[in-house]
Write an enzyme that holds these catalytic residues in place. Structure first.
Site, mmCIF file in Angstrom:
data_model
loop_
_atom_site.group_PDB
_atom_site.id
_atom_site.type_symbol
_atom_site.label_atom_id
_atom_site.label_comp_id
_atom_site.label_asym_id
_atom_site.label_seq_id
_atom_site.Cartn_x
_atom_site.Cartn_y
_atom_site.Cartn_z
ATOM 1 N N GLY A 27 48.571 35.679 42.272
ATOM 2 C CA GLY A 27 48.871 35.040 43.544
ATOM 3 C C GLY A 27 50.327 35.142 43.955
ATOM 4 N NE ARG A 77 54.910 45.501 44.555
ATOM 5 C CZ ARG A 77 54.959 46.259 45.651
ATOM 6 N NH1 ARG A 77 56.055 46.925 45.939
ATOM 7 N NH2 ARG A 77 53.916 46.343 46.455
ATOM 8 C CB THR A 137 42.919 45.443 41.655
ATOM 9 O OG1 THR A 137 42.931 44.234 42.406
ATOM 10 C CG2 THR A 137 42.067 46.476 42.374
ATOM 11 C CG LEU A 147 42.089 42.769 47.093
ATOM 12 C CD1 LEU A 147 40.764 43.225 47.703
ATOM 13 C CD2 LEU A 147 43.245 43.593 47.653
ATOM 14 C CB SER A 185 47.523 42.944 47.211
ATOM 15 O OG SER A 185 47.621 44.351 47.132
ATOM 16 C CG ASN A 194 49.589 48.469 47.087
ATOM 17 O OD1 ASN A 194 50.227 49.316 47.699
ATOM 18 N ND2 ASN A 194 50.053 47.883 45.997
#
Length: 222
Positions: free
Chosen positions: A47, A50, A18, A11, A117, A119
């Site tokens: 990659g 968090r 982003t 993504l 992600s 999100n």
């Protein structure tokens, strides 16, 4: 010979930029911890989850905090990031994405997302392309981050496709290594730089021609 059966896209940095918002968010967190995050260090976070990213930043800064403090900073980082991506739209989709998606639709090739992600669903909704993905594997569905191949192998499983018949589009070293470990065809899309372990390198998805995809014929053992 290679028999193309599916695409898996990363993504951040592949479909939409982003990655810059992750950098801005982590940079703010770093400053709050008394540490200045560099662009070079930020590349090493691509990659990763968090939690893993925060651990690296703490290690780089020589900072030690307890579990509750870590949770606070993880929450703050996500709030910052969500604020930055709140205004995303179709205009933010990177060049070449629609071309490859159109090619996949014409050839009846299913598309999946393989991203760390958490999100991802929100971002794809804002970009207006969520329905184009048959499978979405994000950080909420995986326990191990790239370069571990879990995200891609899970994608192959959910697609019902042999991993060797999948092309992965990535922009990070960790992502390319994950694709290679999954025995998939790795294509790096990195502006003005190469990822040595990638099977193919392009500056962007826009540079990948339909002719290239149609004539792609590789030995599965490679």
């Amino acid at each position: 010979m290679f028999d193309l059966k599916a695409f898996i896209f990363d993504l951040d940095g592949v479909i939409v930029d982003t990655a810059k918002y992750h950098f801005k968010s982590w940079k703010i967190i770093g400053k709050q911890l008394g540490f200045e995050l560099s662009k070079t260090q930020n590349e090493l976070l691509k990659g990763l989850s968090r939690e893993e990213s925060l651990e690296k930043i703490l290690n780089w800064g020589g900072v030690s905090i307890d579990r509750m403090e870590k949770k606070k900073y993880l929450k703050k980082k996500n709030e910052l990031y969500k604020g930055f991506i709140n205004n995303l739209s179709q205009m933010d989709i990177l060049p070449g994405v629609y071309k490859l998606m159109d090619f996949a639709m014409i050839k009846e090739i299913p598309i999946a997302l393989g991203s760390a992600s958490k999100n991802a669903h929100q971002i794809l909704e804002k970009l207006g392309i969520k329905k184009k993905f048959k499978v979405i594997i994000d950080g909420n569905l995986t326990k191990k981050s790239k370069p571990h191949p879990e995200v891609f192998l899970k994608g192959a499983e959910m697609l019902g496709v042999n991993p060797k018949s999948i092309i992965v589009f990535e922009d990070s070293i960790a992502g390319i290594n994950a694709a290679n470990k999954a025995k998939m065809i790795s294509i790096a899309v990195c502006d003005n730089r190469m990822i040595e372990n990638a099977k193919f390198n392009f500056n962007s998805l826009e540079d990948i021609s339909v002719e290239f995809l149609e004539t792609l014929s590789l030995n599965e053992s490679k």
